[in-house]
Write a protein that holds these residues in place. Structure first.
Motif, PDB file in Angstrom:
ATOM      1  N   VAL A 160      45.677  32.084  43.282  1.00 56.73           N
ATOM      2  CA  VAL A 160      43.996  31.779  42.991  1.00 56.73           C
ATOM      3  C   VAL A 160      44.610  32.915  42.084  1.00 56.73           C
ATOM      4  CG1 VAL A 160      41.564  32.691  43.206  1.00 56.73           C
ATOM      5  CG2 VAL A 160      42.657  31.496  44.811  1.00 56.73           C
ATOM      6  N   ILE A 204      28.309  25.721  38.679  1.00 53.57           N
ATOM      7  CA  ILE A 204      29.868  26.662  38.558  1.00 53.57           C
ATOM      8  C   ILE A 204      30.324  25.098  39.196  1.00 53.57           C
ATOM      9  CG2 ILE A 204      29.790  27.715  40.966  1.00 53.57           C
ATOM     10  CD1 ILE A 204      29.525  29.447  38.840  1.00 53.57           C
ATOM     11  N   PHE A 262      26.962  36.684  36.266  1.00 53.35           N
ATOM     12  CA  PHE A 262      26.803  35.526  37.065  1.00 53.35           C
ATOM     13  C   PHE A 262      25.371  35.984  38.911  1.00 53.35           C
ATOM     14  CE2 PHE A 262      26.997  31.859  40.541  1.00 53.35           C
ATOM     15  CZ  PHE A 262      26.068  30.966  39.537  1.00 53.35           C
ATOM     16  N   HIS A 308      34.767  24.768  37.276  1.00 56.10           N
ATOM     17  CA  HIS A 308      36.041  25.572  37.570  1.00 56.10           C
ATOM     18  C   HIS A 308      36.258  23.082  37.959  1.00 56.10           C
ATOM     19  CE1 HIS A 308      33.640  28.758  39.263  1.00 56.10           C
ATOM     20  NE2 HIS A 308      34.789  29.068  38.980  1.00 56.10           N
ATOM     21  N   LEU A 335      40.219  22.996  37.375  1.00 57.66           N
ATOM     22  CA  LEU A 335      40.949  23.948  38.522  1.00 57.66           C
ATOM     23  C   LEU A 335      41.489  23.183  39.690  1.00 57.66           C
ATOM     24  CD1 LEU A 335      39.606  27.733  37.982  1.00 57.66           C
ATOM     25  CD2 LEU A 335      41.589  26.814  36.998  1.00 57.66           C
ATOM     26  N   VAL A 356      32.749  23.975  44.620  1.00 59.56           N
ATOM     27  CA  VAL A 356      33.837  24.495  43.386  1.00 59.56           C
ATOM     28  C   VAL A 356      35.382  23.896  44.438  1.00 59.56           C
ATOM     29  CG1 VAL A 356      32.833  25.958  42.364  1.00 59.56           C
ATOM     30  CG2 VAL A 356      34.765  26.494  43.777  1.00 59.56           C
ATOM     31  N   TRP A 364      39.607  32.567  47.764  1.00 57.78           N
ATOM     32  CA  TRP A 364      38.674  33.391  47.010  1.00 57.78           C
ATOM     33  C   TRP A 364      37.520  33.832  48.047  1.00 57.78           C
ATOM     34  CZ3 TRP A 364      33.418  33.648  46.440  1.00 57.78           C
ATOM     35  CH2 TRP A 364      32.705  33.672  45.153  1.00 57.78           C
ATOM     36  N   LYS A 379      31.775  37.808  33.781  1.00 61.26           N
ATOM     37  CA  LYS A 379      31.241  37.245  33.761  1.00 61.26           C
ATOM     38  C   LYS A 379      30.948  36.804  35.852  1.00 61.26           C
ATOM     39  CE  LYS A 379      33.510  33.775  30.397  1.00 61.26           C
ATOM     40  NZ  LYS A 379      34.077  33.055  30.290  1.00 61.26           N
ATOM     41  N   LEU A 380      31.402  36.877  36.100  1.00 64.84           N
ATOM     42  CA  LEU A 380      31.161  36.922  37.852  1.00 64.84           C
ATOM     43  C   LEU A 380      30.079  37.885  38.196  1.00 64.84           C
ATOM     44  CD1 LEU A 380      31.421  35.639  40.513  1.00 64.84           C
ATOM     45  CD2 LEU A 380      33.251  37.309  41.273  1.00 64.84           C
ATOM     46  N   ALA A 401      30.970  28.061  46.893  1.00 65.48           N
ATOM     47  CA  ALA A 401      32.470  28.158  47.354  1.00 65.48           C
ATOM     48  C   ALA A 401      33.149  26.518  47.325  1.00 65.48           C
ATOM     49  CB  ALA A 401      33.429  29.147  47.902  1.00 65.48           C
ATOM     50  N   MET A 418      45.608  31.606  39.084  1.00 61.83           N
ATOM     51  CA  MET A 418      44.488  30.681  38.268  1.00 61.83           C
ATOM     52  C   MET A 418      43.757  30.951  37.067  1.00 61.83           C
ATOM     53  SD  MET A 418      42.367  28.602  41.270  1.00 61.83           S
ATOM     54  CE  MET A 418      43.473  27.789  42.207  1.00 61.83           C
ATOM     55  N   HIS A 419      43.869  32.836  37.131  1.00 61.70           N
ATOM     56  CA  HIS A 419      43.636  33.381  35.880  1.00 61.70           C
ATOM     57  C   HIS A 419      44.412  34.140  34.650  1.00 61.70           C
ATOM     58  CE1 HIS A 419      40.008  33.367  39.289  1.00 61.70           C
ATOM     59  NE2 HIS A 419      39.689  33.531  38.449  1.00 61.70           N
ATOM     60  N   PRO A 420      43.205  34.425  33.685  1.00 61.16           N
ATOM     61  CA  PRO A 420      44.223  35.263  32.688  1.00 61.16           C
ATOM     62  C   PRO A 420      44.713  36.805  33.929  1.00 61.16           C
ATOM     63  CG  PRO A 420      41.923  34.693  32.113  1.00 61.16           C
ATOM     64  CD  PRO A 420      42.261  34.186  33.815  1.00 61.16           C
ATOM     65  N   ILE A 444      41.299  23.104  43.397  1.00 60.41           N
ATOM     66  CA  ILE A 444      40.411  23.890  44.163  1.00 60.41           C
ATOM     67  C   ILE A 444      40.634  23.210  46.081  1.00 60.41           C
ATOM     68  CG2 ILE A 444      38.905  25.478  44.822  1.00 60.41           C
ATOM     69  CD1 ILE A 444      38.319  26.106  41.969  1.00 60.41           C
ATOM     70  N   TYR A 502      24.214  35.996  33.065  1.00 63.84           N
ATOM     71  CA  TYR A 502      25.212  35.552  32.537  1.00 63.84           C
ATOM     72  C   TYR A 502      24.574  33.974  30.912  1.00 63.84           C
ATOM     73  CZ  TYR A 502      29.117  32.119  32.428  1.00 63.84           C
ATOM     74  OH  TYR A 502      30.667  31.071  31.441  1.00 63.84           O
TER      75      TYR A 502
HETATM   76  C1  HEM Z   1      36.568  29.137  45.589  1.00 61.99           C
HETATM   77  C2  HEM Z   1      36.971  29.552  44.637  1.00 61.99           C
HETATM   78  C3  HEM Z   1      37.359  29.377  43.354  1.00 61.99           C
HETATM   79  C4  HEM Z   1      38.069  30.345  42.769  1.00 61.99           C
HETATM   80  C5  HEM Z   1      39.958  29.358  43.027  1.00 61.99           C
HETATM   81  C6  HEM Z   1      37.902  30.365  40.964  1.00 61.99           C
HETATM   82  C7  HEM Z   1      38.690  30.403  40.301  1.00 61.99           C
HETATM   83  C8  HEM Z   1      37.786  30.879  38.798  1.00 61.99           C
HETATM   84  C9  HEM Z   1      38.897  30.889  37.462  1.00 61.99           C
HETATM   85  C10 HEM Z   1      40.294  30.784  37.815  1.00 61.99           C
HETATM   86  C11 HEM Z   1      38.303  31.271  36.930  1.00 61.99           C
HETATM   87  C12 HEM Z   1      38.229  31.183  35.288  1.00 61.99           C
HETATM   88  C13 HEM Z   1      38.478  32.780  34.619  1.00 61.99           C
HETATM   89  C14 HEM Z   1      38.689  33.007  33.646  1.00 61.99           C
HETATM   90  O1  HEM Z   1      39.339  32.301  32.515  1.00 61.99           O
HETATM   91  O2  HEM Z   1      37.891  34.311  32.838  1.00 61.99           O
HETATM   92  C15 HEM Z   1      36.512  31.085  37.219  1.00 61.99           C
HETATM   93  C16 HEM Z   1      36.049  31.698  37.206  1.00 61.99           C
HETATM   94  C17 HEM Z   1      34.275  31.678  36.848  1.00 61.99           C
HETATM   95  N1  HEM Z   1      33.430  31.737  38.341  1.00 61.99           N
HETATM   96 FE1  HEM Z   1      35.114  30.893  40.066  1.00 61.99          FE
HETATM   97  N2  HEM Z   1      36.210  30.424  41.262  1.00 61.99           N
HETATM   98  C18 HEM Z   1      36.171  30.138  42.708  1.00 61.99           C
HETATM   99  C19 HEM Z   1      34.907  29.818  43.207  1.00 61.99           C
HETATM  100  C20 HEM Z   1      33.722  30.668  42.435  1.00 61.99           C
HETATM  101  C21 HEM Z   1      32.290  30.790  43.681  1.00 61.99           C
HETATM  102  C22 HEM Z   1      31.821  30.754  44.524  1.00 61.99           C
HETATM  103  C23 HEM Z   1      31.380  31.585  42.731  1.00 61.99           C
HETATM  104  C24 HEM Z   1      29.761  31.600  42.509  1.00 61.99           C
HETATM  105  C25 HEM Z   1      28.905  31.905  42.761  1.00 61.99           C
HETATM  106  C26 HEM Z   1      32.089  31.658  40.711  1.00 61.99           C
HETATM  107  C27 HEM Z   1      31.891  31.592  39.672  1.00 61.99           C
HETATM  108  C28 HEM Z   1      32.605  31.987  38.662  1.00 61.99           C
HETATM  109  C29 HEM Z   1      32.042  32.421  37.641  1.00 61.99           C
HETATM  110  C30 HEM Z   1      30.638  32.550  37.027  1.00 61.99           C
HETATM  111  C31 HEM Z   1      32.847  31.965  35.889  1.00 61.99           C
HETATM  112  C32 HEM Z   1      32.975  31.745  34.279  1.00 61.99           C
HETATM  113  C33 HEM Z   1      33.143  30.436  34.142  1.00 61.99           C
HETATM  114  C34 HEM Z   1      33.172  31.101  32.089  1.00 61.99           C
HETATM  115  O3  HEM Z   1      32.160  31.156  32.172  1.00 61.99           O
HETATM  116  O4  HEM Z   1      33.518  29.666  32.133  1.00 61.99           O
HETATM  117  N3  HEM Z   1      33.748  30.852  41.021  1.00 61.99           N
HETATM  118  N4  HEM Z   1      36.771  31.532  38.591  1.00 61.99           N
END
Ligand code: HEM
Length: 137
Positions: A46, A84, A64, A88, A91, A133, A101, A60-61, A130, A49-51, A93, A75
């Motif tokens: 996981v 949400i 949000f 994602h 990706l 996504v 996560w 961002k998180l 979670a 997957m991020h930068p 997932i 956000y």
């Molecule tokens: C369950 C597995 C999850 C994985 C593997 C995951 C992974 C990721 C990844 C890789 C990013 C991109 C980050 C970046 O490029 O800077 C992202 C963005 C984000 N994630 Fe998740 N995430 C998960 C669940 C969640 C959940 C449950 C939430 C909210 C409760 C969430 C909220 C966000 C938000 C708000 C962003 C920014 C989106 C954007 O502005 O493009 N994520 N996540």
């Protein structure tokens, strides 16, 4: 107990936002969450997957979750509308990624000064997006 003697019901009004310590408390939660993601071997996929630089992901998180807990919609103010699952969709997932996560979230929640019932409540609530996504078995 709140100052007015009422027991807060998480999910009603901004009770969750307040219990999380407002914006500063949510920032601490998210910092601990991403610190756990950098540390936990189970979260390596996981993390990858991020930068490399997590500054924007943290921002961002945190923003949000602020609105998600019925606090200010930080956000949308900065980044605009979000769905949400769509955010994602690019990706991969699966169940393991979802659970990794959530494992980071457990680590982060453990470090917060929140009441135990709020930690359990927040974990249950976060399990819902979670699962939403997840896009692989
Ligand atoms: C369950 C597995 C999850 C994985 C593997 C995951 C992974 C990721 C990844 C890789 C990013 C991109 C980050 C970046 O490029 O800077 C992202 C963005 C984000 N994630 Fe998740 N995430 C998960 C669940 C969640 C959940 C449950 C939430 C909210 C409760 C969430 C909220 C966000 C938000 C708000 C962003 C920014 C989106 C954007 O502005 O493009 N994520 N996540």
């Amino acid at each position: 107990m709140q100052d007015d003697g009422q027991v807060p019901v998480y999910g009603v009004g901004d009770a969750s936002f307040q219990a999380a310590g407002g914006e500063a408390g949510i920032r601490r939660l998210v910092d601990d969450f991403y610190d756990a993601m950098e540390r936990l071997p189970v979260a390596a996929t996981v993390r990858a997957m991020h930068p490399a630089d997590l500054t924007s992901a943290r921002d961002k998180l945190a923003r949000f979750l602020c609105g998600w807990m019925n606090g200010p919609k930080r956000y949308q103010e900065k980044y605009g509308p979000i769905s949400i699952p769509s955010a994602h969709a690019h990706l991969v997932i699966d169940t393991a990624a979802r659970d990794a996560w959530l494992a980071c979230m457990v680590e982060a929640l453990d470090r917060q000064p929140y009441p135990d019932d709020f930690k359990r409540y927040l974990f249950r609530q976060l399990s819902i997006p979670a699962e939403r996504v997840r896009n692989r078995p």
